[in-house]
Design an enzyme around this catalytic site. Structure first.
Site, PDB file in Angstrom:
ATOM      1  N   TYR A 110      -5.151  17.126  11.772  1.00 56.83           N
ATOM      2  CA  TYR A 110      -4.797  15.935  10.996  1.00 56.83           C
ATOM      3  C   TYR A 110      -3.321  15.555  11.140  1.00 56.83           C
ATOM      4  O   TYR A 110      -2.869  14.615  10.497  1.00 56.83           O
ATOM      5  CB  TYR A 110      -5.135  16.143   9.515  1.00 56.83           C
ATOM      6  CG  TYR A 110      -6.626  16.071   9.218  1.00 56.83           C
ATOM      7  CD1 TYR A 110      -7.465  17.117   9.578  1.00 56.83           C
ATOM      8  CD2 TYR A 110      -7.187  14.964   8.590  1.00 56.83           C
ATOM      9  CE1 TYR A 110      -8.820  17.055   9.321  1.00 56.83           C
ATOM     10  CE2 TYR A 110      -8.545  14.894   8.322  1.00 56.83           C
ATOM     11  CZ  TYR A 110      -9.360  15.937   8.686  1.00 56.83           C
ATOM     12  OH  TYR A 110     -10.706  15.864   8.426  1.00 56.83           O
ATOM     13  N   LYS A 140     -10.994  30.333  13.419  1.00 56.63           N
ATOM     14  CA  LYS A 140     -11.583  30.457  14.757  1.00 56.63           C
ATOM     15  C   LYS A 140     -10.492  31.057  15.649  1.00 56.63           C
ATOM     16  O   LYS A 140     -10.115  30.502  16.693  1.00 56.63           O
ATOM     17  CB  LYS A 140     -12.059  29.076  15.243  1.00 56.63           C
ATOM     18  CG  LYS A 140     -12.795  29.091  16.569  1.00 56.63           C
ATOM     19  CD  LYS A 140     -14.247  29.485  16.508  1.00 56.63           C
ATOM     20  CE  LYS A 140     -14.834  29.626  17.891  1.00 56.63           C
ATOM     21  NZ  LYS A 140     -16.226  30.123  17.916  1.00 56.63           N
ATOM     22  N   ASP A 148     -17.791  29.318  12.795  1.00 57.46           N
ATOM     23  CA  ASP A 148     -19.130  28.997  13.285  1.00 57.46           C
ATOM     24  C   ASP A 148     -20.169  29.906  12.623  1.00 57.46           C
ATOM     25  O   ASP A 148     -21.159  29.435  12.061  1.00 57.46           O
ATOM     26  CB  ASP A 148     -19.203  29.053  14.821  1.00 57.46           C
ATOM     27  CG  ASP A 148     -18.587  30.302  15.429  1.00 57.46           C
ATOM     28  OD1 ASP A 148     -17.686  30.902  14.802  1.00 57.46           O
ATOM     29  OD2 ASP A 148     -18.983  30.687  16.541  1.00 57.46           O
ATOM     30  N   ASP A 151     -13.214  20.432   6.125  1.00 53.57           N
ATOM     31  CA  ASP A 151     -13.890  19.137   6.118  1.00 53.57           C
ATOM     32  C   ASP A 151     -15.380  19.311   6.410  1.00 53.57           C
ATOM     33  O   ASP A 151     -16.246  18.827   5.666  1.00 53.57           O
ATOM     34  CB  ASP A 151     -13.231  18.238   7.183  1.00 53.57           C
ATOM     35  CG  ASP A 151     -13.795  16.833   7.204  1.00 53.57           C
ATOM     36  OD1 ASP A 151     -13.880  16.213   6.136  1.00 53.57           O
ATOM     37  OD2 ASP A 151     -14.139  16.354   8.302  1.00 53.57           O
ATOM     38  N   ASP A 168     -18.789  19.612   3.602  1.00 57.01           N
ATOM     39  CA  ASP A 168     -19.901  18.665   3.720  1.00 57.01           C
ATOM     40  C   ASP A 168     -21.219  19.403   3.925  1.00 57.01           C
ATOM     41  O   ASP A 168     -22.252  19.029   3.354  1.00 57.01           O
ATOM     42  CB  ASP A 168     -19.678  17.687   4.881  1.00 57.01           C
ATOM     43  CG  ASP A 168     -19.010  16.395   4.408  1.00 57.01           C
ATOM     44  OD1 ASP A 168     -18.136  16.480   3.525  1.00 57.01           O
ATOM     45  OD2 ASP A 168     -19.359  15.309   4.912  1.00 57.01           O
TER      46      ASP A 168
HETATM   47  C1  LIG Z   1     -12.276   9.825   5.682  1.00 57.12           C
HETATM   48  C2  LIG Z   1     -11.778  11.087   6.350  1.00 57.12           C
HETATM   49  C3  LIG Z   1     -10.406  10.867   6.925  1.00 57.12           C
HETATM   50  C4  LIG Z   1     -11.779  12.282   5.394  1.00 57.12           C
HETATM   51  C5  LIG Z   1     -11.287  13.562   6.043  1.00 57.12           C
HETATM   52  O1  LIG Z   1     -11.597  13.855   7.215  1.00 57.12           O
HETATM   53  O2  LIG Z   1     -10.592  14.315   5.357  1.00 57.12           O
HETATM   54  C6  LIG Z   1     -13.157  12.577   4.759  1.00 57.12           C
HETATM   55  O3  LIG Z   1     -14.059  13.050   5.705  1.00 57.12           O
HETATM   56  C7  LIG Z   1     -12.987  13.592   3.677  1.00 57.12           C
HETATM   57  O4  LIG Z   1     -13.466  14.716   3.838  1.00 57.12           O
HETATM   58  O5  LIG Z   1     -12.360  13.278   2.652  1.00 57.12           O
HETATM   59  C1  LIG Z   2     -17.342  34.071  21.292  1.00 60.63           C
HETATM   60  C2  LIG Z   2     -16.879  32.641  21.234  1.00 60.63           C
HETATM   61  C3  LIG Z   2     -15.721  32.414  22.170  1.00 60.63           C
HETATM   62  C4  LIG Z   2     -18.017  31.661  21.496  1.00 60.63           C
HETATM   63  C5  LIG Z   2     -17.567  30.216  21.413  1.00 60.63           C
HETATM   64  O1  LIG Z   2     -16.757  29.830  20.543  1.00 60.63           O
HETATM   65  O2  LIG Z   2     -18.043  29.428  22.242  1.00 60.63           O
HETATM   66  C6  LIG Z   2     -19.231  31.811  20.572  1.00 60.63           C
HETATM   67  O3  LIG Z   2     -18.933  31.451  19.255  1.00 60.63           O
HETATM   68  C7  LIG Z   2     -20.355  30.967  21.076  1.00 60.63           C
HETATM   69  O4  LIG Z   2     -20.722  29.992  20.413  1.00 60.63           O
HETATM   70  O5  LIG Z   2     -20.882  31.276  22.150  1.00 60.63           O
END
Ligand SMILES: CC(C)[C@H](C(=O)O)[C@@H](O)C(=O)O
Ligand SMILES: CC(C)[C@H](C(=O)O)[C@@H](O)C(=O)O
Lengths: 326, 326
Positions: free
Chosen positions: A120, A167, A199, A223, A227
Site C-alpha cells: 500500500y 510469507k 497461505d 485485507d 474478507d
Molecule cells: C478499497 C480498498 C482500498 C480497501 C483496502 O484494500 O484496504 C478495502 O479493500 C478494505 O479492505 O478496506
Molecule cells: C513453499 C512455497 C515457496 C510455495 C509457494 O509459495 O509457491 C508453496 O506455498 C506453494 O504454494 O507451492
C-alpha cells in the site's frame, strides 16, 4: 466534554447505514457533535475530487470519523482518510453470531492489520513498456507498532491465541523483518504466540477458525484474510472495523457501497452500528460500547432482520429494534 | 516412446506418497523410465544444499518431474525447480469429492496461477537499517501468457466461468497491467469472463464457490486463494498441482511434508496420485489420466481411506485400492 465526530456517509448504502449508526449514538447519554462531510463517487462527479479538501480537514480536526462506504473511488477515499487519521492499525473483528447462518459458527477472530505500508506504499513504476514494478515496503518501526498493538489488544480483550501471519519463506527480507520484529515483541512481552504462513493460514481459518483468535498481519494479507473470515461468518454485512491512529481514528464497516441494493432501504446496518461501538470503545465508553453491541446481538438473534440475513425488515426497522434494545 | 520422469520424493510424507504415485503409474501400459533424485531438508543436512546440481540436471533433462514435498527448505527446492522446468503456469484444481466431508461440497475450482513473477521475483533490499523493500514485478508478457493459458484451459475442460483476480484498486500500475492484459486476451478470444478484487473473491469463494470455475491469478494471490479453496474441500490432502512450462513440467501435491505424521505410513496419497494424473494429461494420455482419476474418486467414495479422511487405512492400503480400481 463534547466529542466532535466527522460523519462521511459516502456512496450507496453508506447513505443508509451511516444515519442508522448516528441514530443509535444519539440515544446514548454522551455529548457528540456530528459534523457531516462528503466523499465518494457522487462527490467526485459533482466536485471533480472524491475526497474534497474540506472533508479531509473535517476528518483531521475531529476526535473520530464514521465513514460509510464509497463506490468506484473507494481507494481514493479510504486510503487517504486512513492516512489523515494517522491509522497504523486496522482492527477487524469477525464473529459468528448465534442465530445466524454462518459457514463456521465458532468463528471469533480479530485481524490486526498493519495499515501504513506493504504493497500500500503506493510506489509503482513503468521500467520499460510492458514491465512494471511495485515497491513493497516493510519497516521495523511499523512492524513493531502493529505487533505491540496486536498483543495489547489480545490481552485486553481476553484472546489467548495470537498468530503472526507472514510469507517469510518467499518474502525473506521484508516479511522476514515483519516476522522477526513481531516475535521479538512477543518475547519482550512474555506473550504466547504462533506464526503461520499466510497461505496455509487461509486454509486453516476456513477449516478450523475456532483454533485462532487474534491474527497480526501485514497490510495486504490482512485485507484478504479478513474478507475470507467475513465469508465464514455470513458475509460483509456484519463486520465492523476500526482504523486506529495515535490521536485520531476512523470507523467503517468492512462492506462497500453495495450498488445492487443501494437506495432500497434494506441495507443491513449491523456492520456500521458495530463500527460505532468500536468508536465508543476507542473514546473510552466501554459500557456504552457493550450496550450497543448487546443490542445488535439481541436483534440479530431474535429481532427483525434485513433480507441479506434472510429477513424482510428495512434498515430503519432493524435500526429501531436496536434502539429499542438499548 | 519412453518418457523419462524425474522422481523427487523429498522430505516427510513426500517419501511415502511419491512411491504410491509411481506404483500407480507403473500399472499403466505406458513406457516410463523413472529417474530418482534427492532434494529437501535431509539432502541439505547431508550435502549442504537442498537442491543438488545433480537433481537440478535430472529435472531439466526429464520429460516431466514428480515432486513430493520438502520441509523447511521447501522454498529453496520448489522455486528453483519451477524455474528449471520453465513453469509459467501453476495449475491447481480444488474439487470436493462426493462422500467426503467438505465445508463446501459444490466446490469445483481451478486456479491458474502466474508462476514466474509478482512478489516471487526475489528482488529485496535493505534501504537502511529497519527499512526493507521488495520489488514486485508484473510484465505484459507473463500476464498475457497466463491469461491465454487460463482461457484455453477453461475452454478445453468445459468451465464456463472464468474470473480474473486482481487488486488493481491498490496496485494500480502492476495489477492494472495484469488486469488490462488479461481482459484484452479475453476480448481477443471472444471469451466471457468476470473480474474480481482478490479480497472480495476470498469472501465469495468461501460463501459461494459453486459460482466460480477457473480463476486466473497473479502469483501470490493464487498461492493464498488455492490454499483457501483447499480448506473448502477438506484440506490439502486432496489437491494436486501442475507447474507447466513450454517444454517441461513438474507435478506436485499442494500439501507439504507434514512432519507430524511423516514416517507413520498413513499419509493420504490422493493429492500425489492426482498430480500424476495431471502429468498423464500433460504427456497426452488423457484416457489413462481419466482412468487414474476415476480410480482415486472411487476409492475416496467407498474404498479404504487414510485417517485424515476419517478412515484407518494406511498409505499402502489406499494405494492398493486405487491400483485395484484401474
Ligand atoms: C478499497 C480498498 C482500498 C480497501 C483496502 O484494500 O484496504 C478495502 O479493500 C478494505 O479492505 O478496506
Ligand atoms: C513453499 C512455497 C515457496 C510455495 C509457494 O509459495 O509457491 C508453496 O506455498 C506453494 O504454494 O507451492
Amino acid at each position: 466534554m463534547t466529542h466532535e465526530i466527522a460523519v462521511i456517509p459516502g456512496d450507496g448504502i453508506g447513505q443508509e447505514v451511516t444515519p442508522a449508526a448516528v441514530d443509535v449514538l444519539g440515544e446514548l447519554n454522551i455529548d457528540f457533535e456530528f459534523v457531516h462531510a462528503e466523499a465518494g463517487d457522487e462527490t467526485k462527479a459533482e466536485t471533480g475530487t472524491a475526497l474534497p479538501e474540506e472533508t479531509a480537514e473535517i476528518a483531521a480536526d475531529a476526535d473520530a470519523t464514521l465513514f460509510g462506504a464509497a463506490g468506484e473511488t473507494a481507494a481514493d477515499v479510504i486510503l487517504p482518510l486512513r492516512s489523515i487519521v494517522g491509522s497504523f492499525a486496522n482492527v477487524r473483528p469477525a464473529r459468528a453470531y448465534p442465530g445466524l447462518d454462518a459457514l463456521q459458527p465458532e468463528t471469533d477472530l480479530v485481524f490486526i492489520r498493519e495499515n501504513t505500508e506493504g504493497v500500500y506504499s503506493g510506489i509503482e513504476d513503468e521500467i520499460t513498456e510492458g514491465v512494471r514494478t511495485l515497491t513493497r515496503v516493510i519497516t521495523e518501526d511499523a512492524s513493531e507498532k502493529i505487533a505491540e498493538y496486536g498483543f495489547q489488544y489480545a490481552k485486553r480483550n481476553g484472546y489467548d491465541d495470537v498468530t503472526i501471519a507472514h510469507k517469510a519463506n518467499v518474502m525473506r527480507e521484508t516479511d522476514g523483518l515483519f516476522l522477526d520484529t513481531a516475535e521479538r515483541v512477543a518475547e519482550e512481552r512474555g506473550a504466547e504466540y504462533d506464526t503461520a504462513l499466510m497461505d496455509a493460514l487461509a486454509m486453516h481459518l476456513a477449516m478450523t477458525p475456532e483454533e485462532y483468535g487474534v491474527v497480526i498481519c501485514p497490510n495486504l494479507a490482512g485485507d484478504m484474510l479478513s474478507d475470507l473470515a467475513a465469508g465464514l461468518v455470513g458475509g460483509l454485512g456484519l463486520l465492523p472495523s476500526a482504523n486506529i491512529g495515535e490521536e485520531n481514528a476512523l470507523f467503517e464497516p468492512v462492506h462497500g457501497s453495495a450498488p445492487d441494493i443501494a437506495g432500497e432501504g434494506v441495507a443491513n446496518p449491523s456492520a456500521m452500528i458495530l463500527s460505532a461501538a468500536m468508536m465508543l470503545d476507542h473514546l473510552e465508553y466501554p459500557e456504552e460500547a457493550e450496550t450497543v453491541r448487546a443490542a445488535v446481538e439481541s436483534v440479530l438473534d431474535s429481532g427483525p432482520r434485513t433480507p441479506d440475513l434472510g429477513g424482510s425488515a428495512s434498515t430503519e426497522e432493524m435500526t429501531e429494534a436496536v434502539v429499542d434494545e438499548l
